[in-house]
Design a protein around this motif. Structure first.
Motif, PDB file in Angstrom:
ATOM      1  N   LEU A 171       2.047   0.049  -4.554  1.00 28.78           N
ATOM      2  CA  LEU A 171       1.811  -0.478  -3.214  1.00 28.78           C
ATOM      3  C   LEU A 171       3.107  -1.036  -2.628  1.00 28.78           C
ATOM      4  N   ASP A 172       3.854  -1.796  -3.435  1.00 31.41           N
ATOM      5  CA  ASP A 172       5.126  -2.345  -2.963  1.00 31.41           C
ATOM      6  C   ASP A 172       6.113  -1.238  -2.613  1.00 31.41           C
ATOM      7  N   ALA A 173       6.158  -0.189  -3.438  1.00 34.60           N
ATOM      8  CA  ALA A 173       7.063   0.925  -3.170  1.00 34.60           C
ATOM      9  C   ALA A 173       6.718   1.616  -1.854  1.00 34.60           C
ATOM     10  N   ALA A 174       5.428   1.740  -1.562  1.00 31.82           N
ATOM     11  CA  ALA A 174       5.010   2.361  -0.305  1.00 31.82           C
ATOM     12  C   ALA A 174       5.401   1.506   0.894  1.00 31.82           C
ATOM     13  N   LEU A 175       5.292   0.186   0.771  1.00 32.91           N
ATOM     14  CA  LEU A 175       5.689  -0.699   1.870  1.00 32.91           C
ATOM     15  C   LEU A 175       7.179  -0.567   2.158  1.00 32.91           C
ATOM     16  N   LEU A 176       7.996  -0.614   1.113  1.00 37.58           N
ATOM     17  CA  LEU A 176       9.438  -0.509   1.302  1.00 37.58           C
ATOM     18  C   LEU A 176       9.809   0.846   1.884  1.00 37.58           C
ATOM     19  N   ALA A 177       9.199   1.910   1.384  1.00 36.68           N
ATOM     20  CA  ALA A 177       9.507   3.250   1.879  1.00 36.68           C
ATOM     21  C   ALA A 177       9.133   3.395   3.358  1.00 36.68           C
ATOM     22  N   ALA A 178       8.001   2.819   3.777  1.00 37.03           N
ATOM     23  CA  ALA A 178       7.596   2.894   5.183  1.00 37.03           C
ATOM     24  C   ALA A 178       8.613   2.188   6.071  1.00 37.03           C
ATOM     25  N   ALA A 179       9.064   1.004   5.661  1.00 36.60           N
ATOM     26  CA  ALA A 179      10.072   0.289   6.442  1.00 36.60           C
ATOM     27  C   ALA A 179      11.372   1.081   6.501  1.00 36.60           C
ATOM     28  N   GLY A 203      -1.015 -11.692  -6.100  1.00 39.20           N
ATOM     29  CA  GLY A 203      -2.151 -11.534  -6.998  1.00 39.20           C
ATOM     30  C   GLY A 203      -3.264 -10.677  -6.442  1.00 39.20           C
ATOM     31  N   SER A 204      -2.972  -9.933  -5.414  1.00 38.12           N
ATOM     32  CA  SER A 204      -4.027  -9.210  -4.713  1.00 38.12           C
ATOM     33  C   SER A 204      -3.731  -7.726  -4.676  1.00 38.12           C
ATOM     34  N   ALA A 205      -4.756  -6.910  -4.444  1.00 42.85           N
ATOM     35  CA  ALA A 205      -4.573  -5.484  -4.220  1.00 42.85           C
ATOM     36  C   ALA A 205      -4.182  -5.213  -2.775  1.00 42.85           C
ATOM     37  N   GLU A 206      -3.998  -6.244  -1.975  1.00 41.83           N
ATOM     38  CA  GLU A 206      -3.548  -6.105  -0.591  1.00 41.83           C
ATOM     39  C   GLU A 206      -2.142  -6.686  -0.497  1.00 41.83           C
ATOM     40  N   ARG A 207      -1.182  -5.861  -0.106  1.00 44.29           N
ATOM     41  CA  ARG A 207       0.215  -6.260  -0.083  1.00 44.29           C
ATOM     42  C   ARG A 207       0.735  -6.203   1.361  1.00 44.29           C
ATOM     43  N   HIS A 208       1.641  -7.133   1.701  1.00 45.21           N
ATOM     44  CA  HIS A 208       2.182  -7.231   3.058  1.00 45.21           C
ATOM     45  C   HIS A 208       3.705  -7.260   3.015  1.00 45.21           C
ATOM     46  N   LEU A 209       4.328  -6.703   4.055  1.00 45.79           N
ATOM     47  CA  LEU A 209       5.775  -6.744   4.200  1.00 45.79           C
ATOM     48  C   LEU A 209       6.123  -6.848   5.679  1.00 45.79           C
ATOM     49  N   VAL A 210       7.008  -7.782   6.017  1.00 48.07           N
ATOM     50  CA  VAL A 210       7.546  -7.906   7.372  1.00 48.07           C
ATOM     51  C   VAL A 210       9.062  -7.861   7.253  1.00 48.07           C
ATOM     52  N   TYR A 243       6.079  -4.312  10.437  1.00 40.70           N
ATOM     53  CA  TYR A 243       5.047  -4.922   9.588  1.00 40.70           C
ATOM     54  C   TYR A 243       4.312  -3.786   8.895  1.00 40.70           C
ATOM     55  N   ALA A 244       4.126  -3.902   7.578  1.00 42.39           N
ATOM     56  CA  ALA A 244       3.384  -2.897   6.825  1.00 42.39           C
ATOM     57  C   ALA A 244       2.413  -3.589   5.873  1.00 42.39           C
ATOM     58  N   MET A 245       1.252  -2.976   5.704  1.00 43.95           N
ATOM     59  CA  MET A 245       0.243  -3.483   4.779  1.00 43.95           C
ATOM     60  C   MET A 245      -0.306  -2.308   3.979  1.00 43.95           C
ATOM     61  N   ALA A 246      -0.412  -2.477   2.678  1.00 42.00           N
ATOM     62  CA  ALA A 246      -0.988  -1.447   1.817  1.00 42.00           C
ATOM     63  C   ALA A 246      -2.019  -2.098   0.916  1.00 42.00           C
ATOM     64  N   ASP A 247      -3.122  -1.402   0.701  1.00 41.70           N
ATOM     65  CA  ASP A 247      -4.116  -1.949  -0.224  1.00 41.70           C
ATOM     66  C   ASP A 247      -4.915  -0.832  -0.869  1.00 41.70           C
ATOM     67  N   THR A 248      -5.577  -1.194  -1.936  1.00 39.28           N
ATOM     68  CA  THR A 248      -6.441  -0.252  -2.632  1.00 39.28           C
ATOM     69  C   THR A 248      -7.626  -1.006  -3.204  1.00 39.28           C
ATOM     70  N   THR A 249      -8.769  -0.396  -3.197  1.00 37.32           N
ATOM     71  CA  THR A 249      -9.955  -0.928  -3.862  1.00 37.32           C
ATOM     72  C   THR A 249     -10.604   0.219  -4.627  1.00 37.32           C
ATOM     73  N   TYR A 250     -11.238  -0.118  -5.728  1.00 38.03           N
ATOM     74  CA  TYR A 250     -11.963   0.924  -6.443  1.00 38.03           C
ATOM     75  C   TYR A 250     -13.173   0.319  -7.126  1.00 38.03           C
TER      76      TYR A 250
END
Length: 364
Positions: A191-199, A152-159, A168-175
């Motif tokens: 954001l989720d796509a960026a986390l998966l792509a980084a891993a 439920g957040s604009a901050e996403r985490h992936l391990v 470990y990757a974290m992506a977030d956005t604020t505006y």
């Protein structure tokens, strides 16, 4: 600064190890000592397929330009406790991606364990309590183990752990709507796509590629393309908030659309805002767009103790404390906010429902 005598990348590895609660992250002469056998002592060595730290090189260079472009970022990374890329500002649209890579080694001092067993133990003992409020969940089929958080957040985490490597990757956005300058606002799905792509970038670079993970097919009724949010709302917004002109956020190429009206003087600020997201199927979570939208609305309902609203979309809730109305129909999420002064609560809810219905009608 890299410690003298350490191979490239070991400093970044050790900071990643601290993040994961690991000990014994070593390199250079100390690593060579661990490979040496004491007379008459049986030592655990490297196993087939395990990644050695020297193969990693500079972990910040492993994240591709294509991955960074998902969040409109570009290298080089800022190297602190982990690799970090950011663009924008807190006053407008801020986008951030952070990545840490840990490569574990065979353990022969406190106990006997292969490098992969050390990584497995570290992953199993990962401090998931730090994600407790962000709905941490297992992701079967991604590497040898994976956790994602941030429903439920604009901050996403992936391990992700694969063999003896943990990413470990974290992506977030604020505006900030008031100071919006035209930058693209990434959605949860981006954001989720960026986390998966980084891993995927990291594991491919160290010759331990992850299996392909295509997104599920869209479910019937899912919306694939969003229209500009202000279309069809201009006249209604002008009536509800006279004197305010609508402002479109992410008018070109955005994953979410936002239209808002605001007026301000020395004494008060009045605002109407409509945000629209079409949640796509996710390769990371393997959820359909409908399931993702349903999960996000459920999170809002639970976190804010929102009250149900009948007769609107597939389901809808209102948070009377902050005057938010959240509506889901299929994979479409519509959020309306009303902070006009002097408007009775029942009238404010009726106006928010009217705006939401206008948006939903554009996708019938």
């Amino acid at each position: 600064m890299r410690p003298r005598g350490s191979p490239p990348g070991v400093a970044a590895l050790c900071t990643g190890a601290v993040l994961l609660g690991l000990t014994g992250c070593t390199g250079g002469a100390e690593e060579r000592q661990k490979d040496a056998k004491e007379p008459g002592e049986s030592r655990v060595g490297w196993q087939k397929g395990e990644v050695r730290p020297k193969k990693l090189g500079n972990p910040c260079a492993l994240v591709s330009d294509g991955t960074l472009a998902l969040l409109d970022l570009a290298g080089p990374a800022r190297e602190t406790s982990m690799c970090s890329w950011s663009a924008g500002s807190f006053e407008s649209v801020l986008r951030t991606l952070r990545v840490s890579v840990t490569v574990t080694e065979p353990e022969n001092d406190l106990h006997k364990a292969t490098a992969t067993e050390e990584a497995e133990s570290a992953f199993d003992n990962y401090p998931r309590a730090s994600f407790e409020d962000e709905d941490p969940r297992e992701l079967p089929g991604l590497g040898d183990g994976a956790i994602a958080a941030g429903r439920g957040s604009a901050e996403r985490h992936l391990v992700v752990r694969h063999r003896n490597v943990i990413v470990y990757a974290m992506a977030d956005t604020t505006y900030e709507r008031v100071d919006y300058d035209g930058g693209r606002v990434p959605s949860d799905a981006t954001l989720d796509a960026a986390l998966l792509a980084a891993a995927e970038d990291v594991f491919a670079a160290v010759a331990a590629p992850l299996d392909e993970r295509p997104a599920p097919d869209p479910a019937p009724g899912e919306v694939a393309r969003l229209r500009p949010a202000c279309d069809g709302l201009r006249a209604r917004g002008a009536r509800l908030l006279p004197g305010a002109k609508p402002t479109e956020i992410s008018p070109e190429g955005g994953d979410m659309r936002n239209c808002y009206w605001t007026t301000a003087d020395d004494y008060a600020i009045a605002e109407l805002a409509v945000e629209v997201q079409a949640m796509p199927p996710s390769a990371l979570t393997q959820r359909t767009g409908i399931a993702a939208a349903n999960g996000k609305l459920a999170y809002v309902t639970e976190a804010r103790e929102a009250e149900p609203v009948t007769g609107l979309g597939d389901e809808a809730v209102v948070d009377p404390e902050v005057n938010y109305l959240h509506v889901r129909r299929d994979n479409l999420l519509v959020t309306v906010r009303d902070i006009r002064e002097g408007v009775p609560d029942d009238q404010g809810l009726a106006d928010m429902k009217s705006l939401a219905r206008t948006v939903l009608a554009q996708y019938e």
